[in-house]
Design a protein around this motif. Structure first.
Motif, PDB file in Angstrom:
ATOM      1  N   UNK A   1      42.081  37.746  25.114  1.00  0.00           N
ATOM      2  CA  UNK A   1      43.157  37.546  25.067  1.00  0.00           C
ATOM      3  C   UNK A   1      44.216  38.600  25.720  1.00  0.00           C
ATOM      4  N   UNK A   2      43.611  39.744  25.529  1.00  0.00           N
ATOM      5  CA  UNK A   2      44.437  40.952  25.905  1.00  0.00           C
ATOM      6  C   UNK A   2      44.092  41.124  27.337  1.00  0.00           C
TER       7      UNK A   2
ATOM      8  N   UNK B   1      52.199  45.186  32.016  1.00  0.00           N
ATOM      9  CA  UNK B   1      51.683  44.722  30.999  1.00  0.00           C
ATOM     10  C   UNK B   1      52.253  44.997  29.533  1.00  0.00           C
ATOM     11  N   UNK B   2      52.341  44.040  28.609  1.00  0.00           N
ATOM     12  CA  UNK B   2      52.964  44.287  27.392  1.00  0.00           C
ATOM     13  C   UNK B   2      51.941  45.238  26.404  1.00  0.00           C
ATOM     14  N   UNK B   3      52.385  46.040  25.982  1.00  0.00           N
ATOM     15  CA  UNK B   3      51.250  46.958  25.211  1.00  0.00           C
ATOM     16  C   UNK B   3      51.875  46.722  23.466  1.00  0.00           C
TER      17      UNK B   3
ATOM     18  N   UNK C   1      47.065  39.075  34.353  1.00  0.00           N
ATOM     19  CA  UNK C   1      47.941  38.160  34.692  1.00  0.00           C
ATOM     20  C   UNK C   1      49.501  38.658  34.868  1.00  0.00           C
ATOM     21  N   UNK C   2      49.684  39.751  34.122  1.00  0.00           N
ATOM     22  CA  UNK C   2      51.096  40.579  34.384  1.00  0.00           C
ATOM     23  C   UNK C   2      50.795  41.354  35.721  1.00  0.00           C
TER      24      UNK C   2
ATOM     25  N   UNK D   1      42.941  36.504  42.369  1.00  0.00           N
ATOM     26  CA  UNK D   1      42.292  37.648  42.566  1.00  0.00           C
ATOM     27  C   UNK D   1      41.233  37.550  43.184  1.00  0.00           C
ATOM     28  N   UNK D   2      40.949  38.597  44.394  1.00  0.00           N
ATOM     29  CA  UNK D   2      39.621  38.717  44.872  1.00  0.00           C
ATOM     30  C   UNK D   2      38.729  39.723  44.641  1.00  0.00           C
ATOM     31  N   UNK D   3      37.596  39.293  44.075  1.00  0.00           N
ATOM     32  CA  UNK D   3      36.915  40.317  43.613  1.00  0.00           C
ATOM     33  C   UNK D   3      36.207  41.007  44.686  1.00  0.00           C
ATOM     34  N   UNK D   4      35.997  42.400  45.014  1.00  0.00           N
ATOM     35  CA  UNK D   4      35.401  42.823  46.186  1.00  0.00           C
ATOM     36  C   UNK D   4      34.340  43.744  45.534  1.00  0.00           C
TER      37      UNK D   4
END
Ligand code: SF4
Ligand code: SF4
Ligand code: SF4
Length: 310
Positions: free
Chosen positions: A155-156, A170-172, A162-163, A37-40
Motif C-alpha cells: 500500500x505504501x 509522497x504523503x508521509x 504513484x506520487x 515506469x521503465x525499469x532499467x
C-alpha cells in the motif's frame, strides 16, 4: 518502451532481499506502475551491471561492505531522486544487531565456532571487505526520501511510487502501529511480564495489558499492523516513531515501560530491566542509526554485559 516513462534503477546493499521481493510483489498494481515506469536496473529483474541514468533510484539494505559503499555512491551519481527503501536502508535494519559484536566475533561465530559449520575457512579474501560498522545509507550519500518498513507494505510502496511518477511529494503518515491495531488497551492487575511464547493471549485486549511486551506504540506504521491483529506482538521492524527519534531522552524502553506500567500492576523498572535483557531483539532494527545509537539512554553494550554476567 516509451521514452516518456520515468526511468527507475534499484540496487540492493546488505539486506535479506525482502524489500526487492516487496517491490515486485505489488500484485496487479505492478501493471499500473509499469505503465509509467521503465525499469532499467533491478537485481531481481534485469542483468544490468552498470548504473544507467534514471529519475528514481531505490536503494535497499544498509552499508556493511566496500561493495555497498561503492554501489550507493554510483546510484547517487546516476539517479536524480534517491529513496532509502526499507528499514535496513533507513536505520541500518536487523543486522544492526551485529554492532553489539566485533567483526572478528561475528566471523568466528558464523564460520569457525559454530557447532554445525566448524571450519578454518572464513571468506575475507574472496568477498569485498566487511566494514567495521553497519550504517544507514544516508551516512554515505544524500537521501531524498525515506521509506522504512521491513519491508514497506505494498500500500505504501504504491502510494509513494504513484506520487513520484506524477511529480508529487509522497504523503508521509506518522501514526504508530497501535493506530491500526484492533486490540483495546485496558487496565488490568497483571503483575508479571510474560514471554511471547507463554500462555494464550486474549485476542481482543492489548498485549501490554496482558503482560506481553509489544512495541506497537513506539513503532511507525508502515505495515498496516498485521502482527498484533494476527496474534503476534510487534517487534518494531519499521523502526521507531518520530517522537523517539527526535527527542534525545525518549527511548523505546522508557516509553513502553511507562505505558505498560500504567495499565498493569508491573513496575516500570521491571519492564525496563526485561527490555534491556533482550536489547538485541528490541533495538535490533534501528540501533545502527545515530538517532538511536547517540542517545544518552542507549547503553546496549552495558545491557548485554550485564546479562552475560548473570
Ligand atoms: S528492511 Fe527487512 S525486508 Fe527489507 S531488506 Fe531489510 S531485512 Fe529485508
Ligand atoms: S501496544 Fe501492541 S497490542 Fe497494544 S494497541 Fe499497540 S499494537 Fe496493539
Ligand atoms: S506490526 Fe510491528 S513487527 Fe509486525 S510488520 Fe508491523 S512494525 Fe513489523
Amino acid at each position: 518502451m516509451s521514452s516518456d516513462k520515468v526511468r527507475l534503477n534499484t540496487e540492493w546493499l546488505c539486506d535479506c532481499g525482502g524489500c526487492h521481493v516487496a517491490l515486485v510483489d505489488l500484485h496487479e498494481k505492478i501493471l499500473n506502475v509499469l505503465e509509467s515506469v521503465e525499469i532499467l536496473k533491478c537485481p531481481v529483474l534485469t542483468d544490468e551491471k552498470s548504473y544507467p541514468e534514471a529519475e528514481i533510484g531505490i536503494l535497499t539494505g544498509s552499508i556493511r561492505t566496500e561493495h555497498d559503499r561503492h554501489a550507493a555512491m554510483e546510484m547517487r551519481k546516476h539517479c536524480k531522486t534517491i529513496i532509502a527503501f526499507g528499514t535496513c536502508a533507513v536505520y541500518g535494519g536487523l543486522h544492526g544487531a551485529g554492532l553489539a559484536h566485533s567483526r572478528e566475533e561475528i566471523i568466528n561465530h558464523v564460520y569457525r565456532d559454530n557447532p554445525t559449520t566448524i571450519t578454518d575457512f572464513a571468506p575475507q579474501d574472496e568477498i569485498d571487505g566487511l566494514e567495521k560498522l553497519v550504517i544507514p545509507v544516508d551516512e554515505v550519500i544524500d537521501v531524498d526520501l525515506y521509506m522504512p518498513g521491513c519491508p514497506p507494505h505494498a500500500h505504501f510502496i504504491f502510494e509513494a511510487l504513484s506520487a513520484l511518477v506524477n511529480g508529487k511529494e509522497p504523503r508521509v503518515k506518522h501514526e504508530s502501529v497501535c493506530g491500526g491495531c484492533d486490540r483495546t488497551m485496558k487496565k488490568t492487575d497483571v503483575s508479571e511480564i510474560k514471554g511471547s511464547n507463554e500462555g494464550i493471549p486474549d485476542d481482543d485486549i492489548c498485549f501490554l495489558s496482558q503482560g506481553y511486551i509489544c512495541l506497537g506504540s513506539v513503532t511507525l506504521d508502515r505495515c498496516l499492523s498485521p502482527c498484533p491483529n494476527h496474534g503476534i506482538m510487534c517487534t518494531g521492524c519499521a523502526g521507531p516513531i518520530m517522537q523517539i527519534l527526535s527527542e534525545p531522552t525518549r527511548d523505546l524502553r522508557t516509553e513502553v515501560s511507562e505505558r505498560m506500567s500504567r495499565i498493569t500492576a508491573i513496575p516500570a523498572a521491571t519492564i525496563v530491566e526485561s527490555m534491556e535483557k533482550s536489547a538485541k531483539t528490541h533495538y535490533a532494527y534501528a540501533m545502527a542509526t545515530k538517532m538511536i545509537g547517540n542517545k544518552p539512554t542507549f547503553l546496549i553494550k552495558k545491557w548485554i554485559a550485564d546479562v552475560e554476567a548473570m
